[in-house]
Design a protein around this motif. Structure first.
Motif, short mmCIF file in Angstrom:
data_model
loop_
_atom_site.label_atom_id
_atom_site.label_comp_id
_atom_site.label_asym_id
_atom_site.label_seq_id
_atom_site.Cartn_x
_atom_site.Cartn_y
_atom_site.Cartn_z
N TYR A 1 1.01 -1.04 0.03
CA TYR A 1 -0.29 -0.01 -0.06
C TYR A 1 0.66 1.26 -0.06
CZ TYR A 1 -3.60 -3.42 1.10
OH TYR A 1 -4.56 -4.43 1.10
N VAL A 2 1.94 1.07 0.66
CA VAL A 2 2.84 2.23 0.98
C VAL A 2 3.53 2.73 -0.65
CG1 VAL A 2 5.33 3.20 1.70
CG2 VAL A 2 3.44 1.97 3.36
N LYS B 1 2.16 1.53 -3.23
CA LYS B 1 1.27 2.07 -4.54
C LYS B 1 0.82 3.37 -4.27
CE LYS B 1 -3.13 0.61 -6.23
NZ LYS B 1 -4.56 0.08 -5.65
N GLU B 2 0.77 3.80 -3.00
CA GLU B 2 0.62 5.43 -3.07
C GLU B 2 1.63 6.21 -3.08
OE1 GLU B 2 -1.34 5.65 0.92
OE2 GLU B 2 -2.83 3.94 0.19
N SER C 1 7.66 2.80 -8.45
CA SER C 1 7.78 2.76 -7.03
C SER C 1 8.46 1.72 -6.71
CB SER C 1 6.36 2.47 -6.69
OG SER C 1 5.55 3.41 -6.49
N ARG D 1 4.68 6.43 -1.30
CA ARG D 1 4.80 7.08 -0.03
C ARG D 1 6.30 6.54 0.26
NH1 ARG D 1 1.63 5.69 4.20
NH2 ARG D 1 0.27 4.36 3.25
#
Lengths: 560, 363, 411
Positions: free
Chosen positions: A495-496, A498-499, A533, A501
């Motif tokens: 999730y990190v 993907k966003e 990413s 961050r």
């Protein structure tokens, strides 16, 4: 017993063992990430020599230590035969599956008295895809199901004190095997006991000591289970501890008992009461009565979930899974025929047979009524697994009835009757065999890969040997490395990334699979990470470990 | 005889089954709706508690300007606190005939709860009070002196600034120092009018509520809708009251039909010399038996149906926050109503039939 | 005679009364937002939101041909004690013209700082002229003390609001100087209004009764209902940007909850009335089961018996429905008069349009006849000898068979 029956039974059991061991050929590791804490528990039991929940690490390992029976069986098997728990776990699960098949055979024999029905029931349990999957991949559930089937069988013979005492022992063991199974057993035994008592009362043979025996050595024992779970703060039970949820569960259980009593009484109404059926037209509506609607509603619910997410925050039913339900639907319809034969027969423990279905149905109803969230989703689909013994019993009786019908119908044409019976038997086995591959297609069906690849395990070994105590990864690796290698894992990395961050300062444990197929995340769809990413995360630190073929490569990146 | 009695009470028949189904449907309706209405209340209250509702005001009586609270009350409070003292007065602008009756207040805010930086200085006038003087032909400036008068007390104050609408206090107030206020209203000596607590001071708020103070939050939009939804509950309870009459009637009918069919049994029992009270008692027991089974099933089904309904609203795209509540009212009240109606539905017709048949049967 | 007319009449009338009390009230609940924002007048507001408008437009509109009244208004949702109060910032004179309202005797003619309570609100709160009230802010922190300077009454179920000056309402709702939420207009010439508004170059929407809306100086359109809902649910950009987005969400979701519950009630209400009517008719026909049996025995078909039942039931059902709906209506009006039912500070006024009255009577007659048909069909379907002699107590039991034998292949 007919002379050929033992041979057929032996063949069924061998097939049952083989189909459950198929995954062992592709990977020696547990056929489900849930196996790692159990293996760890077994290893800890061998080294410590005793059971202590407090010794287990917080989290998944502690949770599994609260239900230690499988781990201790694994430890025993390992010590006796000198096989490492990691290598023995698949074998033990498969053996438990085979025991369940054997118990299914005995149960059907006990209920119907028919060898054919018993063998057909065993065949369903041996080959039905979902049951094979369950008894190959879900270790604690496999043990729970074997014990549950044993409880069903012992309950049917409870007039014998030895059976009664053994049943009590099984009920006391169940909470240590698997929580949901214990709950199913509690509902089963309650519905069965109350309907049995009502029947005795109606027949004028109810005695005080009968009530005490039925309750004290039945439902009352499982209340100890609730006390045990309360004492150890069992996660599954603390999720449903509000007054409203307890009242809802109580209401549904009460309705289950009422239905159980009704189903154990002589029939009061004609099937399809709203239709003006003439007496001569009874058999078919009787065999496919209103219960068919329940099956169709259930299947419609699953079909609806394939187009629209019913449980918020969970997955759609895949088309492959939906297609897999077609032969199951056929089997369920045969099971309805079989069950109705039991229902309208003079069999004494009709309430107990009904309870085998009502217990998991009550839990599914509870999960739907309490709110359509991920917890309810997991409760519903897990409870569905517990319908398998009932379906197998019903289908066994149904098929035996059909074969007997054909045999009697063509009594004057021996060749025809052999052909007809062979055709029905072959079709039955084919339909069953068509479902078996479902056990190995978890990736297509649920988007979850069950087997552990060698590089995935060795990455954990490398990290552990290099004293990496804390990593950031996805939920699949969290479930492997946290309990087995004792690492502190943060499962939010996909999730990190993907966003876009910053992944932070912890070592990263990731796979290049995430950029193509996505990272496996429990309950939700796979999380696909962009190549940029992923590259930035890998390039942002030092790549210290890399193993496996491209597309399935495991990487460990240290910060800075 | 007693075994016949028990057998007749517990006798199983298709019609009795349908009577139970009817009673269960009625109870299901009552339980389902009551648990939904209670759920609406609980959910609304839970959610409302999570919203910002501003600083908390505590005062005595119906108005701020007449509220007098001893200053030592503040010593009981554990958290930060501000105090407002306020009175009404006639305000004149020196050198003009303009007079406005408005509020004169002083603020003590050591913890910055009201966030009014000029609170402790004197002579600050709300913008709408200033506008009022302007409209009356007495525009104010830095040199304007105001004569404040209430009864026989009076004092003077110079306007040093005008404050706008962005503060907690109303823009028709004149803020002065406490000694100025005391010169105007001696009843404020040793007293204050309003205690102001910061948002979330639950313990202090409950303490003040227990001491009999009026409690009001300074932002009430959430409270408006919370109370509004509670009012809807009032409507729904009214509808429920009305429908429980239908339910009672229905249960009465169901049982009286059941008893109506048993006239032959009543006649037979009378003919063999069974006392009337025993016959009536038997049918009352029969009514109670059917009602208790029906209502227990109905209560369980009603609570389950209410939960399923709410659960499935998400499927049709309605975000529902209601969680049906299990309580004595939602689970026991319908059972009691239906049980009473059932017993009446059995007692009255069987009593009437018994008396009628008694006349027919020669003793 | 198949039907016991007296018993049927009383039972069906009771069902009709209960139906007629609750349906108009439940419909009334649904009409609360419309009432609060006046669908019978022209409303000017910002497009799809409660963003403020310039109050000057209202003052300008007073000079436009055909405009009888233009009321600039600010809406604040407040609570006074345990009472939710809809506080309306207004120019009293204009507001009363719009609502056809009047000030009660004793009211002061105050224009700077006034608080005029509606008759229903004053009754609920137990306040009168001269009493003091403490108002706190709606969406921003504020505290204001006011004297009740007047009581107003308005026809059509009004009189639930608290009227305050625009400057006080601005303080409560946090909108800027010179701005209002909406302007309500009584006018005979909408074209002139449109022409005037186009000249102001302000983007706004004119909403009329029946959900018709006309965008002015903008292409964005919004239905009257949307505009109402936007106002009702505080759907303003500034409000959301400050602290209101969650409140707005709470209100919308809370209202959806209410709709779920009210909708469920209406559906269950109809079902229950039907079940009640079936019970009444079953009870009535149960007394005549022997007669029905005799009719069957002498050759009457099920359809014939059904026809006879309906023929006898029709006048009873019509009579019971008309009288029941009349009595039920009267009860609902009494509930309204006592101010018993309130929602979001607005009285729930039972809705009695001609359509609703006809709908209720037709529904009740249909329900009664349906119930009579169902019961008659059930009785007529039974074999005559059973209907005449059997007590109905006999259990139907299937004969149980031997499972083992049915599964044996050997004959």
């Amino acid at each position: 017993m007919k002379r050929w029956a033992p041979l057929v039974l032996a063949a069924i059991l061998i097939v049952a063992l083989c189909v459950r061991l198929v995954p062992a050929f592709s990977s020696p590791y547990p056929y489900n990430v849930d196996g790692y804490p159990l293996v760890k528990g077994a290893e800890r039991a061998i080294s410590d020599g005793h059971w202590d929940i407090g010794n287990a690490a917080e989290g998944i390992e502690r949770y599994n230590a609260k239900m230690p029976l499988f781990s201790y069986m694994l430890a025993s098997l390992s010590v006796v035969f000198g096989i490492e728990p990691m290598r023995a776990v698949q074998l033990l699960t498969a053996l438990l599956g085979v025991v369940a098949v054997l118990l299914g055979y005995a149960l059907a024999k006990k209920v119907s008295g028919s060898e054919t029905a018993a063998l057909a029931c065993a065949a369903v349990l041996a080959l039905s895809g979902f049951f094979v999957y369950l008894t190959a991949a879900a270790m604690k559930e496999a043990l729970g199901l074997a014990l549950l089937l044993l409880a069903f069988l012992l309950y049917m013979g409870r007039e014998d004190p030895k059976h009664r005492m053994l049943l009590a022992a099984v009920l006391l063991l169940l909470p240590l095997a698997h929580h949901l199974t214990a709950l199913v057993a509690l509902l089963f035994i309650t519905i069965a006991a109350v309907s049995s008592l009502v029947n005795k009362w109606r027949g004028g043979v109810l005695k005080a000591h009968g009530i005490v025996q039925e309750i004290a050595l039945g439902p009352a024992l499982l209340f100890f289970c609730l006390a045990y779970y309360q004492a150890i703060n069992m996660e599954f039970y603390t999720n449903v501890s509000s007054v409203n949820e307890i009242a809802l569960f109580g209401a549904i259980a009460f309705l289950g008992i009422v239905v159980g009593i009704i189903l154990s009484l002589p029939a009061m109404t004609k099937p399809w009461m709203f239709l003006d059926l003439k007496p001569g037209k009874m058999p078919v509506p009787m065999l496919f009565d209103e219960k068919t609607l329940a099956v169709l509603i259930g299947i419609a619910g699953i079909a609806l979930n394939s187009r629209r997410v019913l449980f918020q925050g969970t997955l759609l039913t895949s088309d492959a899974l939906l297609a897999g339900f077609l032969p199951i639907l056929l089997m369920m319809l045969v099971a309805i025929v079989g069950y109705n034969l039991i229902r309208y027969s003079s069999f004494a423990d009709k309430g107990a047979v009904a309870a085998m279905a009502l217990a998991p149905i009550a839990i599914m109803e509870f999960s739907v009524a309490r709110g359509l969230d991920p917890f309810s989703f997991s409760l519903a689909y897990r409870a569905f697994d517990y319908l398998d013994p009932f379906i197998a019993l019903g289908a066994g009786v149904g098929i035996a009835f059909l074969l007997a019908l054909l045999w009697k119908r063509y009594r004057d044409a021996p060749a025809k009757r052999i052909c007809a019976c062979f055709a029905v038997g072959a079709a039955f086995v084919l339909v069953l065999a068509a479902t078996t591959p479902l056990a190995y297609e978890s990736e297509q069906l649920f988007g979850v890969r069950n087997e552990t690849l060698p590089q995935e395990f060795s990455a954990g070994e490398w990290a552990s040997s290099h004293n990496l105590t804390e990593v950031r990864t996805n939920s699949r690796y969290y479930e492997i490395y946290s309990p087995y290698f004792g690492m502190s894992c943060d499962p939010t990395l996909p999730y990190v990334l993907k966003e876009g961050r910053n992944p932070g300062t912890a070592p990263l444990l990731l796979s290049d699979e995430w950029t193509a197929d996505g990272a496996q995340s429990f309950f939700s769809t796979r999380v696909v990470v962009s190549q940029a990413s992923f590259d930035s995360a890998v390039g942002g630190g030092s790549l210290v470990y890399c193993a496996g073929p491209a597309g399935r490569q495991m990487l460990i990146v240290l910060p800075g | 005889m007693s075994s016949i009695w028990v057998r007749m009470v517990l006798r199983r028949s298709r019609r009795a089954t349908w009577t139970i189904v009817g009673i269960a449907l009625c109870t299901m309706y009552l339980t389902g709706t009551i648990s939904l209405v209670e759920g609406l209340h609980k959910t609304t209250s839970d959610i409302a508690d999570r919203f910002q509702q501003g600083a908390i005001l505590a005062y005595r009586g119906d108005a701020l300007s007449t509220s007098r609270i001893p200053e030592n009350v503040l010593e009981f409070l554990k958290g930060p606190v501000a105090a407002i003292s306020i009175t009404e007065a006639n305000i004149h602008v020196r050198g003009s005939s303009a007079l406005v009756r408005s509020y004169v207040a002083s603020i003590s805010d050591p913890d910055g709860i009201i966030n009014f930086s000029k609170a402790d200085a004197g002579g600050y006038m709300g913008v709408n009070l200033a506008n009022r003087f302007r409209d009356l032909g007495a525009p104010l400036n830095q040199e304007s002196r105001l004569l404040l008068q209430e009864g026989i007390s009076s004092t003077e104050v110079q306007v040093s600034a005008v404050f706008g609408g962005g503060t907690l206090v109303s823009s028709d107030w004149l803020l002065v120092e406490k000694p100025t206020l005391l010169a105007l209203d001696q009843s404020l000596n040793g007293n204050i009018s309003v205690i102001v607590l910061p948002e979330g001071s639950k313990a202090d708020m409950e303490l003040l509520r227990a001491m009999g103070f009026e409690i009001q939050t300074s932002m009430t939009v959430v409270r408006f809708f919370e109370l509004g939804i509670y009012q809807i509950e009032g409507c729904l309870w009214a509808v429920l009251l009305v429908t429980s009459v239908i339910v009672t009637m229905l249960t009465y009918s169901a049982l009286s039909i059941e008893i109506g069919y048993r006239q032959d049994d009543i006649r037979l029992l009378k003919q063999i010399g069974t006392p009337g009270s025993m016959v009536t008692g038997m049918f009352i027991a029969r009514g109670g038996y059917l009602s208790i089974i029906g209502s227990a099933i109905g209560a369980a089904a009603g609570f389950m149906v209410a939960n399923v309904l709410v659960s499935f609203t998400t499927v049709i795209g309605v975000t529902s926050m209601i969680l049906p509540q299990a309580s004595l009212t939602s689970l026991l009240f319908p059972v009691i109503i239906v049980l009473l109606a059932g017993i009446l539905g059995a007692a009255i017709p069987s009593g009437i039939a018994g008396r009628r048949i008694l006349k027919e049967v020669p003793s | 005679m198949i039907i016991d007319r007296k018993a049927a009449f009383i039972g069906l009338m009771l069902c009709s009364i209960l139906f007629a009390v609750s349906v108009p009230l439940l419909v009334g609940i649904g009409e609360i937002p419309e009432k609060a924002f006046g669908q019978d007048v022209v409303t000017l507001s910002q497009v799809s939101s409660a963003d403020p408008l310039k109050a000057d437009i209202a003052y300008g509109l007073k000079g436009v041909q055909g405009v009888q009244a233009a009321s600039p208004e600010i809406y604040s949702f407040c609570a006074i004690g345990q009472e939710p109060v809809f506080v309306r910032g207004v120019v009293v004179e204009e507001y009363l013209k719009i609502e056809n309202g009047t000030l009660s005797p004793g009211s002061l003619n105050e224009t700077w700082r006034f608080a005029v309570a509606g008759t229903r609100l004053a009754k609920r709160m137990g306040v009168g002229i001269g009493d003091k009230i403490v108002l706190t802010g709606s969406v921003i922190p504020k505290v204001v003390e006011m004297d009740i300077t007047g009581i107003y009454s308005s026809p059509n179920g009004g009189g639930n609001d608290l009227l305050v000056p625009l400057w006080v309402a601005r303080g409560l709702s946090g909108i800027g100087d010179g701005m209002v939420h909406a302007i309500r207009v009584h006018a005979s010439n909408l074209t002139a209004i449109s022409a005037y508004l186009e000249g102001t170059e302000e983007s706004l929407v004119i909403s009329q009764g029946g959900g018709v809306s006309t965008p002015i100086n903008t292409n964005t359109s919004a239905s009257g209902t949307e505009t109402q809902l936007a106002l009702r649910y505080l759907d303003s950009a500034t409000f959301k940007a400050s602290n209101g987005s969650y409140v707005s969400l709470f209100v919308q979701e809370g209202t959806e909850n209410v709709n779920v519950v009210v909708g469920g009630f209406i559906a269950l209400e109809g079902t229950l009335t039907f079940v009640g009517s079936v019970a009444v008719m079953s009870r009535v026909l149960a007394h005549r089961r022997k007669e029905i049996g005799i009719l069957s025995a002498i050759g009457a078909t099920r359809w014939k018996i059904l026809g006879m039942t309906l023929y006898e039931a029709l006048p009873v059902a019509v009579g019971a429905s008309i009288i029941g709906v009349t009595i039920g209506g009267a009860l609902a009006v009494a509930i309204d008069q006592f101010g018993l039912l309130v929602m979001f500070g607005q009285s729930v006024v039972p809705v009695f349009t001609l359509q609703i009255i006809i709908m209720m009577i037709v529904s009740m007659v249909t329900i009664s006849l349906g119930a009579a048909s169902a019961s008659a069909w059930a009785h007529a379907s039974a074999r005559p000898e059973r209907t005449m002699h059997e007590s109905g107590e006999e259990a139907v039991q299937q004969k149980a068979f031997d499972l083992r034998r049915s599964l044996e292949a050997e004959d």
